[in-house]
Design a protein around this motif. Sequence first.
Motif, PDB file in Angstrom:
ATOM      1  N   TYR A 128       0.856  -1.196   0.000  1.00  0.00           N
ATOM      2  CA  TYR A 128       0.000   0.000   0.000  1.00  0.00           C
ATOM      3  C   TYR A 128       0.890   1.243   0.000  1.00  0.00           C
ATOM      4  CZ  TYR A 128      -3.402  -3.492   1.525  1.00  0.00           C
ATOM      5  OH  TYR A 128      -4.190  -4.615   1.612  1.00  0.00           O
ATOM      6  N   PRO A 129       1.397   1.634  -1.174  1.00  0.00           N
ATOM      7  CA  PRO A 129       2.334   2.763  -1.242  1.00  0.00           C
ATOM      8  C   PRO A 129       1.653   4.110  -0.979  1.00  0.00           C
ATOM      9  CG  PRO A 129       1.785   1.988  -3.447  1.00  0.00           C
ATOM     10  CD  PRO A 129       1.149   1.020  -2.501  1.00  0.00           C
ATOM     11  N   ALA A 130       2.493   5.099  -0.631  1.00  0.00           N
ATOM     12  CA  ALA A 130       2.012   6.466  -0.417  1.00  0.00           C
ATOM     13  C   ALA A 130       1.583   7.078  -1.763  1.00  0.00           C
ATOM     14  CB  ALA A 130       3.111   7.293   0.224  1.00  0.00           C
ATOM     15  N   PRO A 131       0.657   8.049  -1.729  1.00  0.00           N
ATOM     16  CA  PRO A 131       0.037   8.657  -0.539  1.00  0.00           C
ATOM     17  C   PRO A 131      -1.028   7.728   0.056  1.00  0.00           C
ATOM     18  CG  PRO A 131      -0.859   9.661  -2.518  1.00  0.00           C
ATOM     19  CD  PRO A 131       0.222   8.738  -2.979  1.00  0.00           C
ATOM     20  N   LEU A 132      -0.976   7.572   1.380  1.00  0.00           N
ATOM     21  CA  LEU A 132      -1.785   6.554   2.034  1.00  0.00           C
ATOM     22  C   LEU A 132      -2.394   7.073   3.333  1.00  0.00           C
ATOM     23  CD1 LEU A 132      -2.615   3.490   2.184  1.00  0.00           C
ATOM     24  CD2 LEU A 132      -0.497   3.136   3.488  1.00  0.00           C
ATOM     25  N   ILE A 133      -3.678   6.775   3.533  1.00  0.00           N
ATOM     26  CA  ILE A 133      -4.356   7.004   4.808  1.00  0.00           C
ATOM     27  C   ILE A 133      -4.398   5.673   5.543  1.00  0.00           C
ATOM     28  CG2 ILE A 133      -6.546   7.599   5.931  1.00  0.00           C
ATOM     29  CD1 ILE A 133      -7.189   9.245   3.340  1.00  0.00           C
ATOM     30  N   ILE A 134      -3.865   5.643   6.764  1.00  0.00           N
ATOM     31  CA  ILE A 134      -3.939   4.440   7.599  1.00  0.00           C
ATOM     32  C   ILE A 134      -4.830   4.763   8.791  1.00  0.00           C
ATOM     33  CG2 ILE A 134      -2.696   2.670   8.875  1.00  0.00           C
ATOM     34  CD1 ILE A 134      -0.187   3.415   7.290  1.00  0.00           C
ATOM     35  N   ASP A 135      -6.004   4.172   8.808  1.00  0.00           N
ATOM     36  CA  ASP A 135      -6.999   4.425   9.847  1.00  0.00           C
ATOM     37  C   ASP A 135      -6.790   3.469  11.025  1.00  0.00           C
ATOM     38  OD1 ASP A 135      -9.136   5.701  10.949  1.00  0.00           O
ATOM     39  OD2 ASP A 135     -10.636   4.928   9.561  1.00  0.00           O
ATOM     40  N   GLU A 136      -6.935   4.005  12.237  1.00  0.00           N
ATOM     41  CA  GLU A 136      -6.808   3.225  13.486  1.00  0.00           C
ATOM     42  C   GLU A 136      -5.420   2.593  13.610  1.00  0.00           C
ATOM     43  OE1 GLU A 136      -8.939   3.716  15.605  1.00  0.00           O
ATOM     44  OE2 GLU A 136     -10.887   4.024  14.673  1.00  0.00           O
ATOM     45  N   ILE A 137      -4.407   3.414  13.479  1.00  0.00           N
ATOM     46  CA  ILE A 137      -3.026   2.906  13.475  1.00  0.00           C
ATOM     47  C   ILE A 137      -2.599   2.352  14.837  1.00  0.00           C
ATOM     48  CG2 ILE A 137      -1.900   5.110  14.033  1.00  0.00           C
ATOM     49  CD1 ILE A 137       0.226   4.151  11.815  1.00  0.00           C
ATOM     50  N   GLN A 138      -3.354   2.635  15.897  1.00  0.00           N
ATOM     51  CA  GLN A 138      -2.981   2.093  17.204  1.00  0.00           C
ATOM     52  C   GLN A 138      -3.001   0.562  17.235  1.00  0.00           C
ATOM     53  OE1 GLN A 138      -5.854   3.813  16.789  1.00  0.00           O
ATOM     54  NE2 GLN A 138      -7.547   2.601  17.601  1.00  0.00           N
ATOM     55  N   TYR A 139      -3.688  -0.050  16.253  1.00  0.00           N
ATOM     56  CA  TYR A 139      -3.740  -1.512  16.214  1.00  0.00           C
ATOM     57  C   TYR A 139      -2.458  -2.131  15.654  1.00  0.00           C
ATOM     58  CZ  TYR A 139      -8.720  -1.034  17.203  1.00  0.00           C
ATOM     59  OH  TYR A 139      -9.931  -0.728  17.789  1.00  0.00           O
ATOM     60  N   ALA A 140      -1.581  -1.307  15.090  1.00  0.00           N
ATOM     61  CA  ALA A 140      -0.307  -1.818  14.549  1.00  0.00           C
ATOM     62  C   ALA A 140       0.801  -0.784  14.757  1.00  0.00           C
ATOM     63  CB  ALA A 140      -0.442  -2.170  13.070  1.00  0.00           C
ATOM     64  N   PRO A 141       1.190  -0.538  16.016  1.00  0.00           N
ATOM     65  CA  PRO A 141       2.245   0.464  16.282  1.00  0.00           C
ATOM     66  C   PRO A 141       3.591   0.090  15.657  1.00  0.00           C
ATOM     67  CG  PRO A 141       1.725  -0.824  18.261  1.00  0.00           C
ATOM     68  CD  PRO A 141       0.692  -1.164  17.240  1.00  0.00           C
TER      69      PRO A 141
END
Length: 392
Positions: free
Chosen positions: A69-82
Motif C-alpha cells: 500500500y504505497p504512499a500517498p496513504l491514509i492508515i486508519d486506526e493505526i494504534q492496532y499496529a504500532p
Amino acid sequence: MDMYIHRDIEKTLTKALKQFPVCLITGPRQAGKSTLLQNFLKSYRYISLDDPFIANLAKTDPKLFLSSYPAPLIIDEIQYAPELFRYIKILVDKDRQNYGQYVLTGSQIFSLMKGVSESLAGRIAIFHLYPLSWNELQKVLPNSQYDTNLVSKQMIQGFYPELATNSQIDKKLWFASYISTYVERDVRNIKSITDISRFQIFIGLLAARAGQLLNISEVAKECGISQPTAKDWISILESTYLIYLLKPFHNNLSKRLIKSPKIYFIDTGILCYLTGITSEEQLLRSPQRGSIFENMVIMEFRKQYSLSSGYTQFYFYRTTTGIEVDLIIQTGPSIHAYEIKFAETLSKNMAQSLSLFKEKHPCQVSQVLSLQKEKTPLKKGISSIHWYEAIP
C-alpha cells in the motif's frame, strides 16, 4: 449516503500536508476522522486497521504492508499496529522533502504518542478532531445556537456527526452501542479489565460528577475498587477521549488554591445518556443542567483552540474560601477568564468571583457567558455576553 459536513480542520490540514511527511489525527471514536479523510483526501488510498486481517499483516510484516500500500496513504486506526511507525520513519527519511506521504488516525492518544515520540518526532504534524463544533453545525442548523430550546436539544443529542446527519437513528440505541463498543474495543485494547460491568458503573459515577472536582477516593469507594485502580481507569478514559480533565490554575505561592482537577465529558450527548436525560424538560428539571451547559461551552473552546498552532492552557480557578472561576484560558501572558451560566436572567453577583480573580490576576478578557443575547455590563471591566460570541 449520509451528507458530509465540512470540518474546520480542513484548512489547517491542507497547510500541514505541504510541510510534513506525516500527519496524525487523533480523537474519539466516531468523531468523523475516517469520513473527513475519505471525503477530503480522495486522491489517497484508504486502509483501515479495523480489519483484523489487514491489521495482522501490518503487525507481523510492516515492510510488506507498506510496499503493498504505497504512499500517498491514509492508515486508519493505526494504534492496532504500532509496529508501522518505525517503518514509516525509514520510508519518510529516504525522501524528507516529499510532504504529505502518510495520514494516520487513531483514538488512543497515549499509545499513539509513544510510537510518535520514538519514531516520528520532527516528521509529523498532530491534530485532535473532536465531535462537531457549533461552527460546523451552522452548515445544517444555521443560527440555532441563539435558540435556547435548540441549544438544550443539541446538548442532549450531542455532537457526533452521524447523529447530526441522520435523523432516523435511534439515539438511545446509538449511545448504548457506542459505550459498549468503546469498552469492548478501545478499553480492552489498552488494558485487560476483567470486571467490565464495574468499569461501566465507574463511568456512570463520573457522569454524575461532571463539572465537579474529581475526588478519586470517593469515587473508588463508591465503586468498590482501589484508588490505584480508579486512577488507572481515569487515565484510560482520558486517553481514549471519553472524559476531559480540567486542571486547576494555581501558583506555588498560594496554599489556598484547590489542586484537584474537574471532570468533564468530551460530548454532552454521552453525558446526558449516562445521566438518563432524554428530553429538554428533563434537562431543565435536572440539578446538573448548569454543569452540562458548562461542559458544552468548555468543550466548544477546546474544539476551536485545537485548530490553533499556538500553545494554550485551559484551567479553572477555585480557592478553599469558595472563590471560583469556571474557565481560565492562558496563551503566553494573556489570560481570558470566564464564568459560565445556564441562564437568561443575570445579576451583578454572577460577576463577583471574576472581580476577585481580576484583583490578583490581570485579565485581557473577563466575561460571564450565558444564554442572554444582549451584551450587559455587570461590574467594572466585566460584562455578560452570549456564550457563542466568546468562542474564537
